[in-house]
Design a protein around this motif. Structure first.
Motif, PDB file in Angstrom:
ATOM      1  N   VAL A  88       0.867  -1.184   0.000  1.00 22.82           N
ATOM      2  CA  VAL A  88       0.000   0.000   0.000  1.00 22.82           C
ATOM      3  C   VAL A  88       0.904   1.234   0.000  1.00 22.82           C
ATOM      4  CG1 VAL A  88      -1.865  -1.182   1.223  1.00 22.82           C
ATOM      5  CG2 VAL A  88      -0.183   0.118   2.536  1.00 22.82           C
ATOM      6  N   TRP A  89       0.303   2.361  -0.288  1.00 24.94           N
ATOM      7  CA  TRP A  89       1.084   3.585  -0.462  1.00 24.94           C
ATOM      8  C   TRP A  89       1.900   3.925   0.789  1.00 24.94           C
ATOM      9  CZ3 TRP A  89       1.344   8.418   1.750  1.00 24.94           C
ATOM     10  CH2 TRP A  89       2.092   9.359   1.014  1.00 24.94           C
ATOM     11  N   ALA A  90       1.317   3.657   1.977  1.00 21.48           N
ATOM     12  CA  ALA A  90       2.028   3.990   3.226  1.00 21.48           C
ATOM     13  C   ALA A  90       3.347   3.232   3.328  1.00 21.48           C
ATOM     14  CB  ALA A  90       1.140   3.676   4.426  1.00 21.48           C
ATOM     15  N   ASN A  91       3.399   2.003   2.801  1.00 19.92           N
ATOM     16  CA  ASN A  91       4.655   1.241   2.819  1.00 19.92           C
ATOM     17  C   ASN A  91       5.733   1.985   2.047  1.00 19.92           C
ATOM     18  OD1 ASN A  91       2.753  -1.757   2.155  1.00 19.92           O
ATOM     19  ND2 ASN A  91       3.296  -0.916   4.126  1.00 19.92           N
ATOM     20  N   LEU A  92       5.322   2.473   0.886  1.00 18.09           N
ATOM     21  CA  LEU A  92       6.264   3.180   0.018  1.00 18.09           C
ATOM     22  C   LEU A  92       6.773   4.458   0.699  1.00 18.09           C
ATOM     23  CD1 LEU A  92       7.242   2.983  -2.976  1.00 18.09           C
ATOM     24  CD2 LEU A  92       5.430   4.588  -3.532  1.00 18.09           C
ATOM     25  N   ALA A  93       5.844   5.209   1.281  1.00 19.22           N
ATOM     26  CA  ALA A  93       6.203   6.457   1.952  1.00 19.22           C
ATOM     27  C   ALA A  93       7.134   6.179   3.133  1.00 19.22           C
ATOM     28  CB  ALA A  93       4.934   7.171   2.423  1.00 19.22           C
ATOM     29  N   LEU A  94       6.852   5.099   3.860  1.00 14.83           N
ATOM     30  CA  LEU A  94       7.663   4.793   5.044  1.00 14.83           C
ATOM     31  C   LEU A  94       9.039   4.256   4.673  1.00 14.83           C
ATOM     32  CD1 LEU A  94       4.916   3.374   7.388  1.00 14.83           C
ATOM     33  CD2 LEU A  94       6.489   5.232   7.949  1.00 14.83           C
ATOM     34  N   PRO A  98      -7.143  -5.752   2.599  1.00  9.16           N
ATOM     35  CA  PRO A  98      -7.415  -4.976   3.819  1.00  9.16           C
ATOM     36  C   PRO A  98      -7.384  -3.456   3.681  1.00  9.16           C
ATOM     37  CG  PRO A  98      -6.164  -6.913   4.371  1.00  9.16           C
ATOM     38  CD  PRO A  98      -6.211  -6.851   2.866  1.00  9.16           C
ATOM     39  N   GLN A  99      -6.212  -2.858   3.491  1.00 11.05           N
ATOM     40  CA  GLN A  99      -6.227  -1.394   3.542  1.00 11.05           C
ATOM     41  C   GLN A  99      -6.947  -0.774   2.343  1.00 11.05           C
ATOM     42  OE1 GLN A  99      -3.416   1.977   2.769  1.00 11.05           O
ATOM     43  NE2 GLN A  99      -2.818   1.474   4.849  1.00 11.05           N
ATOM     44  N   ALA A 100      -6.703  -1.324   1.165  1.00 12.65           N
ATOM     45  CA  ALA A 100      -7.289  -0.723  -0.040  1.00 12.65           C
ATOM     46  C   ALA A 100      -8.814  -0.748   0.028  1.00 12.65           C
ATOM     47  CB  ALA A 100      -6.789  -1.448  -1.284  1.00 12.65           C
ATOM     48  N   VAL A 112     -10.834  -1.348   2.748  1.00 14.30           N
ATOM     49  CA  VAL A 112     -11.409  -0.654   3.915  1.00 14.30           C
ATOM     50  C   VAL A 112     -11.328   0.863   3.724  1.00 14.30           C
ATOM     51  CG1 VAL A 112     -11.043  -0.209   6.388  1.00 14.30           C
ATOM     52  CG2 VAL A 112     -11.132  -2.565   5.531  1.00 14.30           C
ATOM     53  N   THR A 113     -10.261   1.341   3.102  1.00 15.69           N
ATOM     54  CA  THR A 113     -10.162   2.777   2.808  1.00 15.69           C
ATOM     55  C   THR A 113     -11.296   3.200   1.869  1.00 15.69           C
ATOM     56  OG1 THR A 113      -7.773   2.750   3.071  1.00 15.69           O
ATOM     57  CG2 THR A 113      -8.679   4.567   1.798  1.00 15.69           C
ATOM     58  N   ALA A 114     -11.509   2.408   0.825  1.00 20.82           N
ATOM     59  CA  ALA A 114     -12.591   2.733  -0.118  1.00 20.82           C
ATOM     60  C   ALA A 114     -13.944   2.697   0.588  1.00 20.82           C
ATOM     61  CB  ALA A 114     -12.558   1.762  -1.297  1.00 20.82           C
ATOM     62  N   LEU A 115     -14.130   1.685   1.434  1.00 25.86           N
ATOM     63  CA  LEU A 115     -15.398   1.553   2.170  1.00 25.86           C
ATOM     64  C   LEU A 115     -15.629   2.772   3.072  1.00 25.86           C
ATOM     65  CD1 LEU A 115     -17.822  -0.243   3.101  1.00 25.86           C
ATOM     66  CD2 LEU A 115     -16.294  -1.162   4.865  1.00 25.86           C
ATOM     67  N   GLN A 116     -14.607   3.131   3.831  1.00 25.05           N
ATOM     68  CA  GLN A 116     -14.764   4.262   4.758  1.00 25.05           C
ATOM     69  C   GLN A 116     -14.967   5.577   4.006  1.00 25.05           C
ATOM     70  OE1 GLN A 116     -11.333   3.917   7.403  1.00 25.05           O
ATOM     71  NE2 GLN A 116     -12.214   2.149   8.459  1.00 25.05           N
ATOM     72  N   GLY A 160      -6.442   1.389 -10.045  1.00 26.27           N
ATOM     73  CA  GLY A 160      -5.362   1.000  -9.136  1.00 26.27           C
ATOM     74  C   GLY A 160      -5.866   0.158  -7.971  1.00 26.27           C
ATOM     75  N   GLY A 161      -5.013   0.027  -6.957  1.00 27.25           N
ATOM     76  CA  GLY A 161      -5.343  -0.810  -5.796  1.00 27.25           C
ATOM     77  C   GLY A 161      -6.611  -0.366  -5.096  1.00 27.25           C
ATOM     78  N   ASN A 162      -6.686   0.889  -4.712  1.00 23.80           N
ATOM     79  CA  ASN A 162      -7.888   1.405  -4.035  1.00 23.80           C
ATOM     80  C   ASN A 162      -9.065   1.488  -4.998  1.00 23.80           C
ATOM     81  OD1 ASN A 162      -7.279   2.524  -1.148  1.00 23.80           O
ATOM     82  ND2 ASN A 162      -5.496   3.036  -2.371  1.00 23.80           N
ATOM     83  N   GLY A 163      -8.780   1.947  -6.207  1.00 16.20           N
ATOM     84  CA  GLY A 163      -9.844   2.238  -7.165  1.00 16.20           C
ATOM     85  C   GLY A 163     -10.637   1.008  -7.573  1.00 16.20           C
ATOM     86  N   THR A 164      -9.944  -0.122  -7.784  1.00 16.86           N
ATOM     87  CA  THR A 164     -10.666  -1.322  -8.221  1.00 16.86           C
ATOM     88  C   THR A 164     -11.627  -1.800  -7.121  1.00 16.86           C
ATOM     89  OG1 THR A 164      -8.676  -2.579  -7.651  1.00 16.86           O
ATOM     90  CG2 THR A 164      -9.045  -2.141  -9.983  1.00 16.86           C
ATOM     91  N   PHE A 165     -11.244  -1.593  -5.860  1.00  8.59           N
ATOM     92  CA  PHE A 165     -12.193  -1.910  -4.785  1.00  8.59           C
ATOM     93  C   PHE A 165     -13.297  -0.857  -4.723  1.00  8.59           C
ATOM     94  CE2 PHE A 165      -8.625  -4.496  -3.119  1.00  8.59           C
ATOM     95  CZ  PHE A 165      -9.307  -5.693  -3.019  1.00  8.59           C
ATOM     96  N   ALA A 166     -12.931   0.415  -4.876  1.00  8.68           N
ATOM     97  CA  ALA A 166     -13.927   1.484  -4.756  1.00  8.68           C
ATOM     98  C   ALA A 166     -15.057   1.319  -5.772  1.00  8.68           C
ATOM     99  CB  ALA A 166     -13.251   2.848  -4.910  1.00  8.68           C
TER     100      ALA A 166
END
Ligand SMILES: NC(=O)c1ccc[n+]([C@@H]2O[C@H](COP(=O)([O-])OP(=O)(O)OC[C@H]3O[C@@H](n4cnc5c(N)ncnc54)[C@H](OP(=O)(O)O)[C@@H]3O)[C@@H](O)[C@H]2O)c1
Length: 324
Positions: free
Chosen positions: A40-46, A132-134, A136-140, A161-167
């Motif tokens: 997920v994006w946070a992994n990349l940023a971290l 999980p994150q992708a 749940v982020t879209a859901l929230q 993308g990752g989030n978008g396909t779930f959204a």
């Protein structure tokens, strides 16, 4: 056990496959034998240590605090701490360890039970680790911030993308009419996951169209917030999933002074939402779209690919176990 370790911030080359000590679960934790994880994006940023805010938000000021990255995980419970009530050895679980020290790019990880849920029965390990994150982020973003309603017209910017396909799929499961925005090569993909309309951003600028949307879920946020607000219906909501300084600072004023709302999303790890996603998945309403799979040894390559920003669905890490 084998794990991906980094001790300094930098490009994906700082990630190294090493032999590390297997974790021991605390009283409220379960030990998971990992079968798959996803980026997920946070992994990349971290890993990059950029934007600097991720260091201030617990990443570690000079050097990374958590040496093994990886939040989204799927695996089998190996053992449990004495206070664990919900899981037992042998259970198949998936979860988001983003609030709990990460560690999913390894053979084993310890995690508190509230970060986990039973794995969807109809998914492979890789498919479950993508969720999980992708998702749940879209859901929230759609349900909690966007207050999505059946029949509404929803636009997902960054639908491939990752989030978008779930959204896209989650919005459809709520009975909305969905427009997905992506580039030419992803038009068929976005249509195949249920979008009623696909807008190719290389051909058409949706912010200049006459169409109005009740909810915009924005995973790209490459425009000023006024561009998005212009194409909202009179009571429409714009949810910035990607960080948008313009949404963060101008959003509250726009929301207070007019009928349209602008919200910056910050997802939270939530077991109930993971279970909600498991049920949607088992009902056949949502599936994972996996772009590429990499073994643990190729995590740096997986980061490089994801970092290009054009994944078609999720980038997954498959964890093979040679021993034990
Ligand atoms: N708010 C939160 O709590 C939260 C949580 C998780 C993630 N996020 C955010 O989500 C973002 C990452 O999402 P992700 O993992 O889904 O990214 P991703 O998998 O890298 O996907 C990005 C997608 O965006 C598309 N895209 C690129 N430029 C575009 C444009 N101009 N218009 C429309 N689509 C475009 C790409 O498609 P093409 O190849 O077709 O261009 C690609 O499929 C990050 O900004 C992160 O901060 C936020």
């Amino acid at each position: 056990m084998k794990g991906i370790v980094y001790t300094e911030y930098g490009p994906p080359d700082v990630l190294q496959l090493k032999e590390v000590e297997e974790p021991t679960p605390k009283d409220n934790e379960v030990l998971i034998r990992i079968h798959a994880a996803s980026i997920v994006w946070a992994n990349l940023a971290l890993v990059r240590g950029k934007p600097f805010l991720v260091r201030l938000a617990g990443g570690g000021l000079l050097n990374p605090k958590h040496k093994i990255p990886g939040g989204d995980v799927a695996g089998r419970v190996e053992s449990v701490g004495r206070n664990v009530k919900q899981f037992q050895p042998g259970d198949e679980v998936f979860g988001d360890l983003g609030d709990d020290g990460f560690g999913a790019f390894a053979e084993y990880v310890s995690a508190p039970e509230y970060a986990l849920a039973p794995k969807p029965a109809n998914m492979t390990w890789e498919e479950a680790a993508a969720v999980p994150q992708a998702a749940v982020t879209a859901l929230q973003g759609l349900r909690d911030k966007g207050q999505i309603q059946p029949g509404q017209r929803i636009l997902i910017n960054g639908a491939s993308g990752g989030n978008g396909t779930f959204a896209v799929q989650i919005a459809k499961s709520f009975g909305a009419k969905v427009a997905g925005v992506c580039s030419t090569r992803n038009v068929d993909l976005v249509r195949s996951i249920g979008a009623d309309q696909v807008i190719d951003y290389t051909q058409e600028d949706f912010t200049q169209s006459e169409q109005r949307y009740d909810l915009i879920f924005d995973i790209v946020a490459n425009r000023s917030v006024s561009d998005y607000v212009r194409v909202l219906s009179p009571k429409g909501v714009y949810v910035a999933c990607a960080f948008s300084a313009s949404a963060l600072f101008r959003g509250p004023l726009i929301s207070m002074t007019g009928s349209k709302k602008v919200v910056q999303l910050s997802h939270s790890v939530n077991q109930k939402d993971l279970v909600f996603m498991k049920e949607l998945i088992e009902a056949g309403k949502v599936k994972s779209v996996i772009d590429r799979r990499y073994p643990l040894s190729e995590v740096p390559e997986a980061f490089r690919y994801y970092g290009e920003g054009h994944a078609q669905g999720k980038v997954v890490i498959t964890v093979e176990h040679n021993t034990k």
